[in-house]
Enzyme design. Structure first.
Site, PDB file in Angstrom:
ATOM      1  CG  ASP A  43     -38.629  -6.875   8.662  1.00 38.83           C
ATOM      2  OD1 ASP A  43     -37.460  -6.272   7.826  1.00 38.83           O
ATOM      3  OD2 ASP A  43     -38.957  -6.005   9.568  1.00 38.83           O
ATOM      4  CG  LEU A  65     -45.579 -23.195  -3.792  1.00 43.57           C
ATOM      5  CD1 LEU A  65     -46.491 -23.264  -2.344  1.00 43.57           C
ATOM      6  CD2 LEU A  65     -44.222 -23.183  -3.173  1.00 43.57           C
ATOM      7  CG  HIS A 104     -31.076  -7.064   1.214  1.00 41.54           C
ATOM      8  ND1 HIS A 104     -31.922  -7.003   2.000  1.00 41.54           N
ATOM      9  CD2 HIS A 104     -30.479  -5.845   1.170  1.00 41.54           C
ATOM     10  CE1 HIS A 104     -32.308  -5.779   2.554  1.00 41.54           C
ATOM     11  NE2 HIS A 104     -31.453  -5.160   2.109  1.00 41.54           N
TER      12      HIS A 104
HETATM   13  C1  IPE Z   1     -41.419  -4.856   5.149  1.00 41.28           C
HETATM   14  O1  IPE Z   1     -40.505  -4.588   5.756  1.00 41.28           O
HETATM   15  C2  IPE Z   1     -41.018  -5.102   3.573  1.00 41.28           C
HETATM   16  C3  IPE Z   1     -40.361  -6.223   3.106  1.00 41.28           C
HETATM   17  C4  IPE Z   1     -40.024  -7.090   4.070  1.00 41.28           C
HETATM   18  C5  IPE Z   1     -40.304  -6.147   1.653  1.00 41.28           C
HETATM   19  P1  IPE Z   1     -39.827  -3.253   6.264  1.00 41.28           P
HETATM   20  O2  IPE Z   1     -38.571  -3.319   6.876  1.00 41.28           O
HETATM   21  O3  IPE Z   1     -39.681  -2.305   4.948  1.00 41.28           O
HETATM   22  O4  IPE Z   1     -40.878  -2.665   6.982  1.00 41.28           O
HETATM   23  P2  IPE Z   1     -40.999  -1.436   8.165  1.00 41.28           P
HETATM   24  O5  IPE Z   1     -40.492  -0.020   7.423  1.00 41.28           O
HETATM   25  O6  IPE Z   1     -39.998  -1.720   9.314  1.00 41.28           O
HETATM   26  O7  IPE Z   1     -42.418  -1.454   8.646  1.00 41.28           O
HETATM   27  C1  IPE Z   2     -36.315  -6.991   4.855  1.00 39.21           C
HETATM   28  O1  IPE Z   2     -35.114  -6.709   5.621  1.00 39.21           O
HETATM   29  C2  IPE Z   2     -35.972  -6.975   3.171  1.00 39.21           C
HETATM   30  C3  IPE Z   2     -36.592  -5.681   2.530  1.00 39.21           C
HETATM   31  C4  IPE Z   2     -37.416  -4.708   3.137  1.00 39.21           C
HETATM   32  C5  IPE Z   2     -36.134  -5.697   1.237  1.00 39.21           C
HETATM   33  P1  IPE Z   2     -34.771  -5.195   5.839  1.00 39.21           P
HETATM   34  O2  IPE Z   2     -33.785  -4.887   5.017  1.00 39.21           O
HETATM   35  O3  IPE Z   2     -35.952  -4.431   6.325  1.00 39.21           O
HETATM   36  O4  IPE Z   2     -33.969  -5.733   7.309  1.00 39.21           O
HETATM   37  P2  IPE Z   2     -34.187  -4.790   8.649  1.00 39.21           P
HETATM   38  O5  IPE Z   2     -35.404  -4.697   8.911  1.00 39.21           O
HETATM   39  O6  IPE Z   2     -33.513  -3.390   8.385  1.00 39.21           O
HETATM   40  O7  IPE Z   2     -33.044  -5.566   9.539  1.00 39.21           O
HETATM   41 MG    MG Z   3     -37.158  -4.197   7.767  1.00 39.93          MG
END
Ligand code: IPE
Ligand code: IPE
Ligand code: MG
Length: 246
Positions: free
Chosen positions: A19, A130, A36
């Site tokens: 995240d 792995l 990303h």
């Molecule tokens: C969790 O992250 C999902 C992934 C990393 C794929 P999110 O950014 O979607 O989670 P929330 O919405 O903050 O809980």
């Molecule tokens: C996690 O990073 C990746 C996915 C959920 C695909 P985020 O896109 O949630 O990044 P933040 O949390 O908004 O910074």
């Molecule tokens: Mg996020």
């Protein structure tokens, strides 16, 4: 279900909620997409680190069943990135004897992406190193629901009675059941929540949260998580005395 009571120094199975990509990009005045793309670099590092450490399984959260709620443009871009990365990385994974496994509701993806996923899995299916599980269109609640449905079908056919439904039977139809239980779950990005990741499979995992945003997560940060893990006493319901007496 595997439970290990002795203190482990190295996790056999690590799960990661990657995240913080969006915030990382925004902090640099860039679009979330930029984050990303950089996140893929961190993922490569995490995979080779897990491989070098001879960790048995790495399960990463790439796209949750709730992530469809994001702006269409970001969702489309994530799908495109998933497609491209599957194509470009699978040879490297294969070369390193890594077995790729996608978990989640595949039918939610375009036919083109579904085909790509199946192709990529096929290339690495006999590898013995792995195990890399990529959770895509995955939700912990979906996983429990699909497993329950499988057992309900057996009951309907008269092949199983409700009394025969045990934790083990349900576990056998959950994703990842053939791997060791998740020992360590890492979440980057500063939030302390599970976000519908592996609900069933995290029952006894050690949870490690770091403020580091995913694109900044590197081998050193991964090692820090392993160091914290190795200092934990895993009791699995027992007392500390019982565990240390072994
Ligand atoms: C969790 O992250 C999902 C992934 C990393 C794929 P999110 O950014 O979607 O989670 P929330 O919405 O903050 O809980
Ligand atoms: C996690 O990073 C990746 C996915 C959920 C695909 P985020 O896109 O949630 O990044 P933040 O949390 O908004 O910074
Ligand atoms: Mg996020």
């Amino acid at each position: 279900m595997t439970t290990v009571t002795e203190q482990q120094t190295l996790p056999r199975h690590v799960a990661i909620i990657m995240d913080g990509n969006g915030r990382w990009a925004e902090s640099k005045g860039k679009h979330r997409v930029f984050g990303h793309k950089h996140g893929v670099k961190s993922l490569r590092k995490a995979i080779s680190f897990a491989n070098e450490k001879q960790i048995q399984a790495l399960t990463i959260y790439a796209f949750s069943s709730e992530n469809w709620k994001r702006p269409k443009k970001e969702v489309n871009m994530l799908m495109e990135l998933f497609f491209t990365v599957l194509g470009s990385e699978v040879k490297k994974l294969h070369k390193h004897n890594i077995k790729l496994n996608i978990i989640g509701e595949l039918s939610g993806f375009s036919e083109r992406l579904q085909k790509k996923v199946l192709q990529a899995q096929k290339i690495t299916e006999h590898n013995s190193g792995l195990v890399l599980n990529v959770a895509a269109n995955y939700g912990g609640r979906w996983d429990i629901t699909q497993a329950s449905k499988q057992l309900a079908i057996l009951v309907e056919k008269g092949e199983l009675t409700p009394d025969e439904i045990t934790e083990e039977r349900l576990n056998d139809v959950m994703n990842l059941h053939s791997l060791p239980a998740v020992d360590l779950m890492i979440r980057t990005g500063g939030d302390h929540r599970i976000s519908n990741f592996l609900l069933w499979q995290l029952a006894y995992a050690e949870l490690y949260f770091t403020d580091i945003l995913w694109p900044d997560f590197d081998a050193e940060a991964f090692q820090d998580a392993l160091d914290v893990f190795s200092g934990k006493e895993r009791r699995f319901g027992q007392t500390s005395e019982q565990v240390t007496a072994r």
